[in-house]
Design a protein around this motif. Sequence first.
Motif, mmCIF file in Angstrom:
data_model
loop_
_atom_site.group_PDB
_atom_site.id
_atom_site.type_symbol
_atom_site.label_atom_id
_atom_site.label_comp_id
_atom_site.label_asym_id
_atom_site.label_seq_id
_atom_site.Cartn_x
_atom_site.Cartn_y
_atom_site.Cartn_z
ATOM 1 N N GLN A 28 11.121 102.983 -173.950
ATOM 2 C CA GLN A 28 9.422 102.883 -173.874
ATOM 3 C C GLN A 28 8.827 102.696 -172.477
ATOM 4 N N PHE A 29 9.514 101.370 -171.955
ATOM 5 C CA PHE A 29 9.103 100.870 -170.860
ATOM 6 C C PHE A 29 9.392 101.737 -169.688
ATOM 7 N N ASN A 30 10.556 102.369 -169.670
ATOM 8 C CA ASN A 30 10.883 103.339 -168.657
ATOM 9 C C ASN A 30 9.878 104.660 -168.549
ATOM 10 N N ASN A 31 9.652 104.974 -169.998
ATOM 11 C CA ASN A 31 8.672 106.349 -169.924
ATOM 12 C C ASN A 31 7.185 105.846 -169.505
ATOM 13 N N THR A 32 6.718 104.616 -169.858
ATOM 14 C CA THR A 32 5.362 104.142 -169.248
ATOM 15 C C THR A 32 5.418 104.079 -167.595
ATOM 16 N N VAL A 33 6.535 103.459 -167.076
ATOM 17 C CA VAL A 33 6.424 103.307 -165.616
ATOM 18 C C VAL A 33 6.744 104.699 -165.130
ATOM 19 N N SER A 34 7.299 105.681 -165.608
ATOM 20 C CA SER A 34 7.491 107.136 -165.303
ATOM 21 C C SER A 34 6.181 107.754 -165.150
ATOM 22 N N LEU A 35 5.326 107.395 -166.335
ATOM 23 C CA LEU A 35 3.959 108.154 -166.510
ATOM 24 C C LEU A 35 3.081 107.613 -165.311
ATOM 25 N N MET A 36 3.208 106.246 -165.086
ATOM 26 C CA MET A 36 2.222 105.626 -164.175
ATOM 27 C C MET A 36 2.566 106.151 -162.758
ATOM 28 N N VAL A 37 3.810 106.249 -162.420
ATOM 29 C CA VAL A 37 4.196 106.808 -160.887
ATOM 30 C C VAL A 37 3.525 108.327 -160.933
ATOM 31 N N LYS A 38 3.889 109.105 -162.012
ATOM 32 C CA LYS A 38 3.246 110.394 -161.745
ATOM 33 C C LYS A 38 1.811 110.442 -161.649
ATOM 34 N N LYS A 39 0.973 109.631 -162.258
ATOM 35 C CA LYS A 39 -0.385 109.477 -162.125
ATOM 36 C C LYS A 39 -0.554 109.205 -160.700
#
Length: 76
Positions: free
Chosen positions: A26-37
């Motif tokens: 979940q943490f990894n997915n959140t970081v990935s979304l933040m970087v994409k944004k």
Amino acid sequence: MQRIILEVDDTVGKAYQGFSKETKQQFNNTVSLMVKKALNDATFADYSKLLDDVGNEAIKNGLTPEILEALLADND
């Protein structure tokens, strides 16, 4: 999916190591979304220039560090 390495402070690193497998995902997915944004919003140079422009305009309109501090204190 590609693996990258991020450097974080010791507190974050220790907390991450204590996460369950599901929480890490979940943490990894959140970081990935933040970087994409961040990548989609603007490049760092564009963002930095925007901040500089806003700051210069504020100074031009009479904003001083003292006024800014007072304004921020009013919002507390």
